[in-house]
Design a protein around this motif. Structure first.
Motif, short mmCIF file in Angstrom:
data_model
loop_
_atom_site.label_atom_id
_atom_site.label_comp_id
_atom_site.label_asym_id
_atom_site.label_seq_id
_atom_site.Cartn_x
_atom_site.Cartn_y
_atom_site.Cartn_z
N TYR B 209 -94.72 39.94 -134.58
CA TYR B 209 -94.26 41.24 -135.03
C TYR B 209 -95.22 41.89 -136.02
CZ TYR B 209 -91.37 44.65 -137.46
OH TYR B 209 -90.92 45.80 -138.05
N LEU B 210 -95.64 41.11 -137.06
CA LEU B 210 -96.50 41.68 -138.09
C LEU B 210 -97.86 42.03 -137.53
CD1 LEU B 210 -95.66 39.61 -141.27
CD2 LEU B 210 -95.14 42.00 -140.82
N GLN B 211 -98.38 41.16 -136.62
CA GLN B 211 -99.69 41.45 -136.05
C GLN B 211 -99.63 42.71 -135.20
OE1 GLN B 211 -101.49 38.41 -133.59
NE2 GLN B 211 -103.53 39.17 -134.03
N ILE B 217 -101.38 50.21 -136.44
CA ILE B 217 -102.02 50.98 -137.50
C ILE B 217 -103.52 51.01 -137.27
CG2 ILE B 217 -102.46 51.08 -139.98
CD1 ILE B 217 -99.70 49.96 -140.41
N TYR B 218 -104.10 49.86 -136.86
CA TYR B 218 -105.54 49.79 -136.59
C TYR B 218 -105.92 50.77 -135.49
CZ TYR B 218 -110.01 48.38 -134.80
OH TYR B 218 -111.31 48.42 -134.37
N SER B 219 -105.11 50.77 -134.40
CA SER B 219 -105.40 51.67 -133.26
C SER B 219 -105.44 53.12 -133.71
CB SER B 219 -104.31 51.56 -132.21
OG SER B 219 -104.68 50.68 -131.23
N LYS B 220 -104.43 53.49 -134.50
CA LYS B 220 -104.36 54.88 -134.95
C LYS B 220 -105.57 55.23 -135.79
CE LYS B 220 -101.10 56.51 -137.59
NZ LYS B 220 -100.50 57.59 -138.27
N LYS B 221 -105.89 54.34 -136.74
CA LYS B 221 -107.01 54.62 -137.64
C LYS B 221 -108.31 54.71 -136.85
CE LYS B 221 -105.91 55.06 -141.91
NZ LYS B 221 -105.23 56.27 -141.72
N GLU B 222 -108.47 53.80 -135.87
CA GLU B 222 -109.70 53.81 -135.10
C GLU B 222 -109.83 55.11 -134.33
OE1 GLU B 222 -111.62 50.26 -132.67
OE2 GLU B 222 -110.63 51.69 -131.35
N HIS B 223 -108.73 55.59 -133.76
CA HIS B 223 -108.79 56.85 -133.01
C HIS B 223 -109.14 58.02 -133.92
CE1 HIS B 223 -106.05 54.85 -129.86
NE2 HIS B 223 -107.30 54.77 -129.50
N GLN B 274 -107.57 34.00 -126.34
CA GLN B 274 -108.64 33.23 -127.01
C GLN B 274 -109.35 34.05 -128.06
OE1 GLN B 274 -108.07 31.81 -123.76
NE2 GLN B 274 -107.38 30.27 -125.19
N GLU B 275 -109.56 35.34 -127.75
CA GLU B 275 -110.28 36.17 -128.72
C GLU B 275 -109.32 37.05 -129.49
OE1 GLU B 275 -113.11 35.68 -125.25
OE2 GLU B 275 -111.81 37.43 -125.44
N GLN B 276 -109.84 37.65 -130.51
CA GLN B 276 -108.97 38.49 -131.31
C GLN B 276 -109.60 39.86 -131.47
OE1 GLN B 276 -107.58 36.24 -134.56
NE2 GLN B 276 -106.40 37.94 -135.36
N TYR B 277 -109.70 40.57 -130.35
CA TYR B 277 -110.27 41.90 -130.43
C TYR B 277 -109.16 42.92 -130.37
CZ TYR B 277 -114.42 39.28 -129.15
OH TYR B 277 -115.45 38.38 -129.13
N TYR B 278 -109.21 43.88 -131.30
CA TYR B 278 -108.13 44.85 -131.38
C TYR B 278 -108.37 46.10 -130.56
CZ TYR B 278 -106.13 41.96 -135.01
OH TYR B 278 -105.58 40.93 -135.70
N SER B 279 -109.55 46.25 -129.99
CA SER B 279 -109.81 47.39 -129.11
C SER B 279 -111.10 47.12 -128.36
CB SER B 279 -109.98 48.67 -129.93
OG SER B 279 -111.18 48.60 -130.66
N MET B 280 -111.41 47.99 -127.40
CA MET B 280 -112.65 47.81 -126.63
C MET B 280 -113.87 47.99 -127.51
SD MET B 280 -111.91 46.67 -123.83
CE MET B 280 -113.50 46.58 -123.05
N ASP B 301 -102.93 42.44 -118.70
CA ASP B 301 -102.53 43.81 -118.94
C ASP B 301 -101.08 43.77 -119.42
OD1 ASP B 301 -103.36 46.59 -116.78
OD2 ASP B 301 -103.28 46.37 -118.94
N LEU B 302 -100.82 44.08 -120.69
CA LEU B 302 -99.46 43.95 -121.20
C LEU B 302 -98.86 45.29 -121.58
CD1 LEU B 302 -100.21 40.90 -123.45
CD2 LEU B 302 -98.73 40.89 -121.46
N THR B 303 -97.56 45.45 -121.27
CA THR B 303 -96.88 46.71 -121.57
C THR B 303 -96.82 46.96 -123.07
OG1 THR B 303 -95.46 46.09 -119.73
CG2 THR B 303 -94.83 48.03 -120.99
N VAL B 304 -96.58 45.85 -123.83
CA VAL B 304 -96.36 46.03 -125.26
C VAL B 304 -97.63 46.50 -125.96
CG1 VAL B 304 -96.91 43.67 -125.93
CG2 VAL B 304 -95.20 44.95 -127.21
N LEU B 305 -98.81 46.25 -125.31
CA LEU B 305 -100.06 46.69 -125.90
C LEU B 305 -100.55 48.00 -125.30
CD1 LEU B 305 -101.87 43.26 -126.05
CD2 LEU B 305 -100.71 44.45 -127.89
N ALA B 306 -99.64 48.75 -124.69
CA ALA B 306 -100.02 50.01 -124.04
C ALA B 306 -100.57 51.01 -125.05
CB ALA B 306 -98.82 50.60 -123.33
N PHE B 307 -100.18 50.89 -126.34
CA PHE B 307 -100.60 51.88 -127.33
C PHE B 307 -102.09 51.82 -127.61
CE2 PHE B 307 -101.41 48.93 -130.72
CZ PHE B 307 -100.59 47.86 -130.43
N VAL B 308 -102.76 50.71 -127.24
CA VAL B 308 -104.19 50.56 -127.56
C VAL B 308 -105.01 51.64 -126.88
CG1 VAL B 308 -106.16 49.02 -127.46
CG2 VAL B 308 -103.92 48.09 -127.83
N ASP B 309 -104.68 51.96 -125.61
CA ASP B 309 -105.47 52.96 -124.88
C ASP B 309 -104.99 54.36 -125.10
OD1 ASP B 309 -105.83 50.65 -122.19
OD2 ASP B 309 -107.30 51.27 -123.68
#
Lengths: 309, 314
Positions: B209-211, B217-223, B274-280, B301-309
């Protein structure tokens, strides 16, 4: 101050949607004004022509205004008489029609909005079709009504016919219903066509999504920079000229681009997948003038397609 | 001033919820305007066509608009039919990913049309007009009376005449009541489906949950930073080009990411435990500008991570 900046930024990000909504509201308001103030159905044999004129002339006017306001039109046509090779370059005859098609699609937004609002309202269509003397259509509309319907349909819009109230009311409702269904068909077809063209255009794009986004930002910034530099150089040159005129001095040299350089910079940009140039000026600056006259591939200039006229 | 600042902050934090609410309010408002100003049931055999066109055509148009406005649609389609080889995705797993994304985009685009249909059904005007022209209603209400066509034409006139509709539908639910029932059922079922699908997608999330919260927040800031940096970079490049054009000088070398680099960061994000990348962009930067073999490893491809793109406004 910071809060206002954030609010402004929020609205600037959605300026396409806001622009289109504003245009839609303006069209609705204009249509209301027209149909209440200017439109008076003649209720004679001239109904058909009158109604069609009110339906289509504003659409035509909006189309022409759309052409006028699109800067790509002027980029395409300026200087085409002097040098026809500009718009029909060797080996790329279709380029002109391609660009003209894009400009037309952009300019068609306002007329289609007008047509759909006018059809949904129903007044113009009702007046026009009540004057149509086509026997098939008259049979379809008047089929279960009294005989006078065939002769007096054109008076129904003004409530001046001798038909009983229930019949004339039903006729008016039928005509309005036809108009509104036609209006919805226009809206649905337009929406479907624009989705298909957007998807096809995106599909055929030779660059990736994020680069396309950067490209749009670059185009906007380059436009701003050009404006600024035009102002700067124009000020410098006019100051120098007027100073020399009034003070009778020799002018110091100011370097400006040559005639041919202006010509090359004014050409419409076409993308080349092997290079990485974001505009004609970028290509001109990196490759020099010989780069422009080489054979080039074309691409849907997605950034310009979304321009609101 | 401080309160205004707080209000603006609140609005920005709950932007998604607010935008959905505004869309719903606008849809409800325009339905009210349509049904009171524009809609006039013709009360003849064209009832069914007229009523259904008012019920379904705006929903369809809103659906198409939802597709066009959604930034992911463009990400989905950009470059797929192009001749360029490097833009083609590897065929393995492409169909499943494409379908998955299409389902997500469709779900998001369905919010406005379903709101329209629900509000229109609750308003009951459109359904009443359409149902009074349908053969099913005629079958239901007219089977007692002998003469079919007379009863049918009475039914057509129902939306225009309140007393007539009370007489005919005395023993059954009136058409208006039917419409409102269907409307409430629709709203209830949409809510249930939305709740279940959110629960299921969260359940299947491989991150905690916390991650997930940090990731959003990371995705938003990166955008946001991407937009700022893109504008800065574009300004510098444009300045260099216009100055060189006017002064007829040679351009100073200016590094801008190549087409391949852009292509690498535009690929849709997939999750790899295995890796910990938060975006492309994170992945690109951590794998030697996308040149190491690790960059090409695909994930889930996960639904819960749809916000990344999402988030890149087009």
């Amino acid at each position: 101050m910071d809060a206002f900046q954030t609010i402004l930024k929020f609205f600037m990000n959605r300026k396409t949607a806001i622009g289109y909504s504003f245009m839609a509201l303006l069209t609705m308001g204009g249509e209301r004004v027209f149909s209440l103030v200017a439109f008076r159905c003649p209720c004679s044999n001239e109904n058909f022509r009158y109604g069609l004129v009110f339906l289509f002339s504003p659409a035509l006017v909006l189309l022409v205004i759309g052409y006028f306001l699109n800067s790509k039109t002027w980029k395409l046509f300026t200087g085409c008489w002097v040098n026809p090779r500009k718009i029909f370059p060797r080996g790329n005859i279709c380029h002109f029609f391609y660009v003209f098609g894009q400009i037309t699609l952009n300019a068609l937004v306002a007329p289609v909005m007008w047509l759909s609002v006018a059809l949904l309202n129903g007044t113009f269509y009702e007046c026009a079709m009540s004057g149509l003397k086509n026997p098939t259509y008259l049979n379809a509309v008047c089929h279960s009504k009294s005989e006078t319907c065939f002769e007096e349909l054109h008076k129904v819009a003004c409530d001046k016919s001798s038909l009983p109230f229930s019949e004339s009311d039903e006729l008016k409702r039928t005509l309005q219903a036809q108009s509104q269904i036609l209006g919805w068909c226009v809206i649905v077809t337009t929406a479907l066509l624009s989705l298909l063209t957007t998807c096809c255009a995106s599909c055929q794009s030779k660059v990736s999504h994020l680069q396309l986004m950067f490209w749009r930002v670059y185009e906007g910034t380059e436009k701003e920079q050009l404006e600024q530099i035009f102002q700067l150089y124009a000020t410098k040159l006019s100051e120098r000229n007027l100073k020399c005129f009034f003070e009778n001095k020799e002018p110091e040299p100011i370097s400006l681009p040559a005639f041919q350089a202006w010509e090359d910079a004014s050409q419409l940009y076409s993308f080349s997948s092997s290079k990485q140039h974001y505009s004609t000026i970028h290509r001109l600056v990196e490759e020099g003038q010989k780069g422009i006259s080489e054979e080039r591939e074309t691409m849907l200039d997605l950034a310009d397609r979304r321009e609101i006229p | 001033m401080d309160r205004l600042h707080k209000a603006v902050d609140f609005c920005l934090r709950h932007q998604t919820t607010l935008s959905y609410s505004i869309v719903s309010l606008l849809t409800a408002g325009s339905e009210h305007i349509f049904s009171s100003v524009v809609f006039k049931c013709p009360c003849n055999s064209g009832n069914m066509l007229y009523g259904s066109s008012f019920l379904l055509a705006p929903a369809f148009v809103l659906f198409l608009l939802g597709f066009m406005v959604n930034a992911r649609t463009q990400r989905l389609f950009t470059g797929k039919c192009s001749q360029e080889k490097h833009l083609q995705r590897r065929p393995r797993g492409t169909c499943a990913n494409f379908c998955h994304l299409l389902v997500l985009v469709t779900a998001k685009a369905s919010v406005a049309p379903l709101t329209w249909i629900a509000v229109a059904l609750l308003g009951a005007n459109f359904y009443e007009c359409a149902a009074s022209g349908s053969s099913l209603t005629a079958h239901l209400f007219c089977k007692d009376s002998g003469t079919g066509t007379d009863c049918q034409s009475q039914l057509f006139k129902m939306p225009c005449d309140k007393k007539l509709s009370e007489n005919i539908t005395a023993e059954w639910l009136s058409l208006q009541a039917q419409s409102q029932l269907i409307g409430w059922l629709l709203i209830a079922s949409i809510m249930t489906v939305a709740l279940i699908s959110t629960c299921v997608s969260r359940c299947c999330s491989p991150v905690s949950y916390l991650q997930l919260k940090f990731w959003k927040i990371y995705s938003k800031k990166e955008h946001e930073l991407f937009e700022i940096k893109a504008k800065e970079h574009a300004t510098k490049l444009a300045e260099r080009n216009t100055n060189c054009f006017f002064e007829a000088t040679d351009p100073a070398p200016f590094h801008t990411p190549s087409n391949e680099d852009w292509q690498k960061i535009s690929i849709l994000y997939t999750f790899n435990a295995q890796e910990q990348y938060y975006s492309m962009i994170h992945k690109y930067v951590s794998t030697n500008r996308g040149n190491s073999a690790k960059f090409k490893e695909e994930g889930q491809d996960l639904t819960v991570l749809a916000f990344v793109d999402e988030g890149q406004a087009s």
